[in-house]
Design an enzyme around this catalytic site. Structure first.
Site, PDB file in Angstrom:
ATOM      1  N   ASP A  96       2.493  -6.291   2.547  1.00 45.05           N
ATOM      2  CA  ASP A  96       1.281  -5.631   3.049  1.00 45.05           C
ATOM      3  C   ASP A  96       1.637  -4.430   3.907  1.00 45.05           C
ATOM      4  O   ASP A  96       0.924  -4.100   4.859  1.00 45.05           O
ATOM      5  CB  ASP A  96       0.375  -6.606   3.809  1.00 45.05           C
ATOM      6  CG  ASP A  96      -1.020  -6.029   4.046  1.00 45.05           C
ATOM      7  OD1 ASP A  96      -1.401  -5.084   3.335  1.00 45.05           O
ATOM      8  OD2 ASP A  96      -1.707  -6.509   4.962  1.00 45.05           O
ATOM      9  N   HIS A 125       0.853  -1.194   0.000  1.00 46.22           N
ATOM     10  CA  HIS A 125       0.000   0.000   0.000  1.00 46.22           C
ATOM     11  C   HIS A 125       0.886   1.240   0.000  1.00 46.22           C
ATOM     12  O   HIS A 125       1.622   1.478   0.962  1.00 46.22           O
ATOM     13  CB  HIS A 125      -0.893   0.025   1.245  1.00 46.22           C
ATOM     14  CG  HIS A 125      -1.789  -1.166   1.322  1.00 46.22           C
ATOM     15  ND1 HIS A 125      -3.053  -1.187   0.773  1.00 46.22           N
ATOM     16  CD2 HIS A 125      -1.599  -2.400   1.859  1.00 46.22           C
ATOM     17  CE1 HIS A 125      -3.602  -2.378   0.976  1.00 46.22           C
ATOM     18  NE2 HIS A 125      -2.732  -3.138   1.632  1.00 46.22           N
ATOM     19  N   HIS A 177      -8.327 -10.589  -0.795  1.00 44.78           N
ATOM     20  CA  HIS A 177      -8.315 -10.406   0.666  1.00 44.78           C
ATOM     21  C   HIS A 177      -9.234 -11.489   1.227  1.00 44.78           C
ATOM     22  O   HIS A 177     -10.450 -11.398   1.081  1.00 44.78           O
ATOM     23  CB  HIS A 177      -8.788  -9.009   1.064  1.00 44.78           C
ATOM     24  CG  HIS A 177      -8.698  -8.780   2.547  1.00 44.78           C
ATOM     25  ND1 HIS A 177      -7.741  -7.980   3.126  1.00 44.78           N
ATOM     26  CD2 HIS A 177      -9.409  -9.304   3.578  1.00 44.78           C
ATOM     27  CE1 HIS A 177      -7.881  -8.002   4.444  1.00 44.78           C
ATOM     28  NE2 HIS A 177      -8.887  -8.803   4.746  1.00 44.78           N
ATOM     29  N   HIS A 227      -1.628 -12.134   2.086  1.00 43.60           N
ATOM     30  CA  HIS A 227      -1.261 -12.007   3.508  1.00 43.60           C
ATOM     31  C   HIS A 227      -1.911 -13.082   4.384  1.00 43.60           C
ATOM     32  O   HIS A 227      -2.692 -12.775   5.277  1.00 43.60           O
ATOM     33  CB  HIS A 227      -1.558 -10.617   4.047  1.00 43.60           C
ATOM     34  CG  HIS A 227      -2.873  -9.998   3.612  1.00 43.60           C
ATOM     35  ND1 HIS A 227      -4.069 -10.638   3.733  1.00 43.60           N
ATOM     36  CD2 HIS A 227      -3.141  -8.800   3.045  1.00 43.60           C
ATOM     37  CE1 HIS A 227      -5.021  -9.848   3.273  1.00 43.60           C
ATOM     38  NE2 HIS A 227      -4.492  -8.740   2.844  1.00 43.60           N
TER      39      HIS A 227
HETATM   40  C1  NCD Z   1      -4.547  -2.499   4.749  1.00 44.82           C
HETATM   41  C2  NCD Z   1      -4.634  -0.988   4.579  1.00 44.82           C
HETATM   42  O1  NCD Z   1      -4.487  -0.260   5.559  1.00 44.82           O
HETATM   43  O2  NCD Z   1      -4.819  -0.521   3.445  1.00 44.82           O
HETATM   44  N1  NCD Z   1      -4.606  -2.811   6.146  1.00 44.82           N
HETATM   45  C3  NCD Z   1      -4.195  -3.955   6.733  1.00 44.82           C
HETATM   46  O3  NCD Z   1      -4.380  -4.106   7.941  1.00 44.82           O
HETATM   47  N2  NCD Z   1      -3.578  -4.896   6.058  1.00 44.82           N
HETATM   48  C4  NCD Z   1      -5.648  -3.156   3.970  1.00 44.82           C
HETATM   49  C5  NCD Z   1      -5.499  -4.647   3.817  1.00 44.82           C
HETATM   50  O4  NCD Z   1      -4.627  -5.127   3.094  1.00 44.82           O
HETATM   51  O5  NCD Z   1      -6.261  -5.363   4.463  1.00 44.82           O
HETATM   52 ZN    ZN Z   2      -3.051  -5.082   2.082  1.00 45.24          ZN
END
Ligand code: NCD
Ligand code: ZN
Length: 355
Positions: free
Chosen positions: A246, A15, A135, A173
């Protein structure tokens, strides 16, 4: 000094957020990884080729001076047009489609509620060999948060696999032994990404002796026995398991609050954190394949030509990084990570010192 030279790795789940944060989020990844699969859960999400094209340009602008290629994903909605997805894949603009069950995680409100509505998309993707990134958690409020991945396998993933036996699926993940077993045993093209923090943390780290909001992410960290199964999968040499950090930054204030956001910001330290685990397990010889080969092979991409050398030397992790007008706390904040890139420029003072 101990060192390890490997093919430059790829981060198959990342992200980066958007401006004004890209100057903060892109360099730590670009210094370690040659490519990263960029998640589309912005607000509003990246649901069209047009938005995706502009987002890619903004990332590339922030990556100037680095040898880094963002691999782009499109956010699947119940209104997604299979022909647009097909065109994006053919043009090389879109690497994968990302499915968020509606309400499962950060910015998933526009995600998919009824999988039947996206059947036409899956059909086309299966035909053209386009990867579907998932996801894997159910959103049923009756299901305990620690069971949401396990239940997803039974309720959603098994039927999806049966309906589209040739669809390329990446379960993102993963956090449970059940997910490891499912992916190991499933037929057809299926793989899973594994984060660095899920190899380090179990739910005691999150909850025992005080709640640690910077360890809160989704899927949530599980019991120690699940962490153990993930470590075994990652270090096993099974090509179905590969690296995806992630890394998901949220400002400190959005984490340390009554209802904190999910996400661990690991990008600046992730590669070293993975190496610690592989070294502990005597599996350093398997690290390059996990980090640099299996993901690329599964996605049908060439392996990267370049190399990176990691040295066994303490990386002192700063308490925080400046993040727009706020700060973000990295994974291993104020601690040490045992490996770092040779000639590391990662923690140049201007990267984290407050102006
Ligand atoms: C991710 C996000 O903040 O964009 N958060 C997370 O806890 N992994 C979204 C995701 O991949 O679930
Ligand atoms: Zn993610």
């Amino acid at each position: 000094m101990k060192s390890l030279t490997l093919t430059r790795p790829d981060d198959f789940h990342l992200h980066l957020r958007d401006q004004p944060f890209l100057e903060v989020t892109v360099p730590p990844t670009a210094k370690h990884f040659a490519r990263a699969l960029v998640m589309p859960n912005l607000q509003p999400p990246i649901t069209t080729l047009e938005k995706l094209g502009y987002y890619k340009k903004r990332i590339l602008a922030a990556a100037e001076g680095y040898d880094f290629t963002p691999l782009m994903t499109l956010y699947l909605t119940e209104q997604s047009d299979p022909m647009e997805i097909k065109r994006g894949f053919a043009e090389g603009l879109v690497t994968a489609v990302k499915i968020y069950p509606q309400g499962a995680t950060t910015h998933s409100e526009a995600g998919v509620r009824d999988l039947k509505k996206t059947d036409a998309v899956f059909q086309v993707m299966e035909q053209i060999g386009m990867p579907l990134s998932i996801h894997g958690e159910v959103v049923d409020p009756a299901i305990d948060i620690f069971d949401r991945e396990k239940v997803f396998l039974e309720r959603v993933l098994a039927p999806l696999r049966a309906d589209f036996p040739a669809l390329k699926i990446i379960l993102e993940h993963i956090t449970t032994k059940e997910a490891v077993d499912f992916v190991t045993e499933a037929q057809g093209p299926i793989a899973a990404s594994i984060t660095a923090h899920h190899l380090h943390l179990d739910r005691n780290d999150l909850l025992a002796g005080g709640i640690r909001p910077h360890f809160y992410c989704l899927p949530i960290v599980k019991r120690a026995e699940h962490k153990e199964a993930l470590i075994e999968a990652a270090t096993s040499g099974n090509p179905k398991f590969f690296l995806g950090t992630d890394s998901a930054p949220h400002a400190q204030a959005a984490k340390e609050t009554a209802c904190g956001c999910a996400g661990v910001y690991s990008a600046p330290v992730a590669l070293g954190a993975y190496l610690e685990v592989f070294e502990q397990r005597g599996a350093l010889d398997r690290f390059e394949a996990f980090a640099s080969f299996y993901g690329a092979d599964f996605y049908g991409l060439p392996r990267n030509p370049g190399k990176i050398t990691m040295v066994k030397e303490d990386l002192e992790v700063p308490e925080f990084f400046v993040y727009g007008c706020e700060v973000v706390m990295p994974f291993r904040s104020e601690a040490k990570v045992a490996w770092k890139p040779k000639g590391d420029q990662l923690f140049k003072e201007e990267d984290w010192e407050e102006e």
